[in-house]
Design a protein around this motif. Structure first.
Motif, mmCIF file in Angstrom:
data_model
loop_
_atom_site.group_PDB
_atom_site.id
_atom_site.type_symbol
_atom_site.label_atom_id
_atom_site.label_comp_id
_atom_site.label_asym_id
_atom_site.label_seq_id
_atom_site.Cartn_x
_atom_site.Cartn_y
_atom_site.Cartn_z
ATOM 1 N N ASP A 110 0.847 -1.208 0.252
ATOM 2 C CA ASP A 110 0.003 0.049 0.037
ATOM 3 C C ASP A 110 0.802 1.192 -0.088
ATOM 4 O OD1 ASP A 110 -2.454 1.398 -0.317
ATOM 5 O OD2 ASP A 110 -2.541 1.621 2.127
ATOM 6 N N ARG A 111 1.834 1.370 -0.979
ATOM 7 C CA ARG A 111 2.992 2.237 -1.034
ATOM 8 C C ARG A 111 2.421 3.205 -2.280
ATOM 9 N NH1 ARG A 111 8.715 -0.843 -0.209
ATOM 10 N NH2 ARG A 111 8.277 -1.371 1.732
ATOM 11 N N VAL A 112 1.924 2.863 -2.894
ATOM 12 C CA VAL A 112 1.361 3.688 -4.204
ATOM 13 C C VAL A 112 -0.070 3.478 -4.497
ATOM 14 C CG1 VAL A 112 2.056 4.139 -6.717
ATOM 15 C CG2 VAL A 112 3.607 3.373 -5.067
ATOM 16 N N PRO A 113 -0.850 4.668 -5.022
ATOM 17 C CA PRO A 113 -2.350 4.373 -5.306
ATOM 18 C C PRO A 113 -2.382 3.071 -6.181
ATOM 19 C CG PRO A 113 -1.908 6.727 -5.485
ATOM 20 C CD PRO A 113 -0.483 5.879 -5.379
ATOM 21 N N ARG A 114 -3.451 2.249 -5.964
ATOM 22 C CA ARG A 114 -4.008 1.373 -6.827
ATOM 23 C C ARG A 114 -3.929 1.390 -8.279
ATOM 24 N NH1 ARG A 114 -6.077 -3.713 -4.839
ATOM 25 N NH2 ARG A 114 -6.936 -4.978 -6.740
ATOM 26 N N GLN A 115 -4.564 2.592 -8.884
ATOM 27 C CA GLN A 115 -4.572 2.918 -10.102
ATOM 28 C C GLN A 115 -3.455 2.992 -10.726
ATOM 29 O OE1 GLN A 115 -7.149 6.095 -10.976
ATOM 30 N NE2 GLN A 115 -7.202 5.639 -13.402
ATOM 31 N N THR A 116 -2.357 3.739 -10.170
ATOM 32 C CA THR A 116 -1.194 3.811 -10.495
ATOM 33 C C THR A 116 -0.346 2.301 -10.767
ATOM 34 O OG1 THR A 116 -0.903 6.155 -9.489
ATOM 35 C CG2 THR A 116 1.277 4.962 -10.435
ATOM 36 N N ILE A 117 -0.338 1.704 -9.670
ATOM 37 C CA ILE A 117 0.185 0.308 -9.755
ATOM 38 C C ILE A 117 -0.327 -0.545 -10.873
ATOM 39 C CG2 ILE A 117 0.406 -2.131 -8.739
ATOM 40 C CD1 ILE A 117 0.373 -0.415 -5.957
ATOM 41 N N GLU A 118 -1.746 -0.622 -11.322
ATOM 42 C CA GLU A 118 -2.299 -1.174 -12.280
ATOM 43 C C GLU A 118 -1.961 -0.478 -13.755
ATOM 44 O OE1 GLU A 118 -6.316 -1.119 -11.183
ATOM 45 O OE2 GLU A 118 -6.200 -2.680 -9.789
ATOM 46 N N THR A 119 -1.301 0.534 -13.790
ATOM 47 C CA THR A 119 -0.919 1.222 -14.877
ATOM 48 C C THR A 119 0.353 1.025 -15.292
ATOM 49 O OG1 THR A 119 -2.831 2.923 -14.781
ATOM 50 C CG2 THR A 119 -0.865 3.054 -16.281
ATOM 51 N N GLU A 120 1.428 1.334 -14.036
ATOM 52 C CA GLU A 120 2.623 1.386 -14.358
ATOM 53 C C GLU A 120 3.467 0.012 -14.325
ATOM 54 O OE1 GLU A 120 3.812 6.147 -12.943
ATOM 55 O OE2 GLU A 120 4.619 4.283 -11.560
ATOM 56 N N GLY A 121 2.822 -1.029 -13.422
ATOM 57 C CA GLY A 121 3.627 -2.364 -13.156
ATOM 58 C C GLY A 121 4.197 -2.143 -11.697
ATOM 59 N N TRP A 122 4.817 -3.175 -11.368
ATOM 60 C CA TRP A 122 5.549 -3.246 -10.202
ATOM 61 C C TRP A 122 6.698 -4.303 -10.076
ATOM 62 C CZ3 TRP A 122 4.838 -1.034 -5.626
ATOM 63 C CH2 TRP A 122 5.423 -1.703 -4.378
#
Length: 270
Positions: free
Chosen positions: A249-261
């Motif tokens: 939970d360090r980055v907003p979910r939408q950002t994770i789903e767009t940028e990758g991890w």
């Protein structure tokens, strides 16, 4: 208990084909440990697509129903700010960007986004370079193209950008250079002295073993083969932590789903 028996690693390359720098490895979990059973180069990225989708089974002796978790060494997405700057994008999601990237040569994409060459992803940690950096952009963009082709040809899940609950083949982004630090693996990338290759396996033994001495010799001699093994062991260590980006939970979910991890060994995350 993990649903995966097999694990794969990809040391990717965006260089001109045919390639000598793109390697794949497959490992099998045996008695709670990872054993490398296959280690081979892929001369063309199209060969990689077919190998990741299904070709690995012949190398591992796997049954059709056996699942595999792959770790691949390239950025799976672009920064959100890059996505927002792309004109004419039909869908401002990871899939929309991936489709757009797959239709264009890497040089055209980078030249059209001159202000974002050093832009990092909000999700990146552990020293990762910006996806469109001069040293990385071809690997990033050719890699995204490969992911798009995988989705088009096989039942594949790519968390967190394109998850699929029922897929037997799962691919996650990993970073071998960071994994070396996370795991505390000592030693240089390649041997520098005669006889050193015989001592290098000791650094790997806490994390994985090899089904045959020839596989061990390749991994201890060639940098790209070594990195493929590291990608594989990170996938194995993350087998029960695929929700890692959302758990932290360090980055907003939408950002994770767009940028990758970039998935990291859970023990390194505290």
């Amino acid at each position: 208990m993990s649903r995966f028996r097999y694990f794969g690693g990809v040391d990717f390359s965006g260089a001109k084909e045919p390639l000598s720098t793109l390697w794949t490895v497959v490992g099998e979990e045996r008695d709670g440990k990872l054993c490398i059973v296959s280690l081979c180069p892929q001369p063309f990225r199209a060969d990689l697509v077919s190998f990741v989708a299904d070709g690995w089974r012949r190398h591992a002796g796997a049954a059709p129903e056996d699942g595999i978790l792959w770790g691949a060494d390239f950025p799976f997405g672009l920064p959100v700010e890059v996505m927002n700057a792309i004109e004419g994008l039909r869908e401002r999601t990871w899939r929309g960007v991936a489709s757009w990237v797959a239709d264009r040569p890497p040089e055209e994409i980078r030249e059209g986004l001159p202000t974002f060459h050093k832009a990092p992803r909000a999700t990146d940690t552990n020293g990762a370079m910006a996806p469109l950096d001069l040293r990385l952009y071809r690997q990033t963009l050719e890699g995204i193209r490969v992911l798009w082709e995988l989705l088009d040809t096989a039942e594949v899940s790519i968390p967190p950008v394109a998850p699929r609950a029922d897929a037997g083949t799962v691919v996650i982004e990993v970073y071998p250079a960071g994994a070396v630090k996370d795991l505390g693996i000592k030693g240089s990338k390649v041997p520098f002295r005669p006889g050193e290759v015989r001592a290098r396996p000791a650094a790997f033994r806490p994390f994985f073993s090899f089904d045959h001495p020839s596989l061990e010799a390749i991994a201890c001699t060639l940098e790209d083969a070594r990195d493929a093994c590291l990608a594989c062991v990170v996938a194995w260590l993350c087998r029960d932590d695929l929700d890692q980006p959302f758990r932290l939970d360090r980055v907003p979910r939408q950002t994770i789903e767009t940028e990758g991890w970039i998935y990291r060994p859970p023990a390194a995350l505290g």
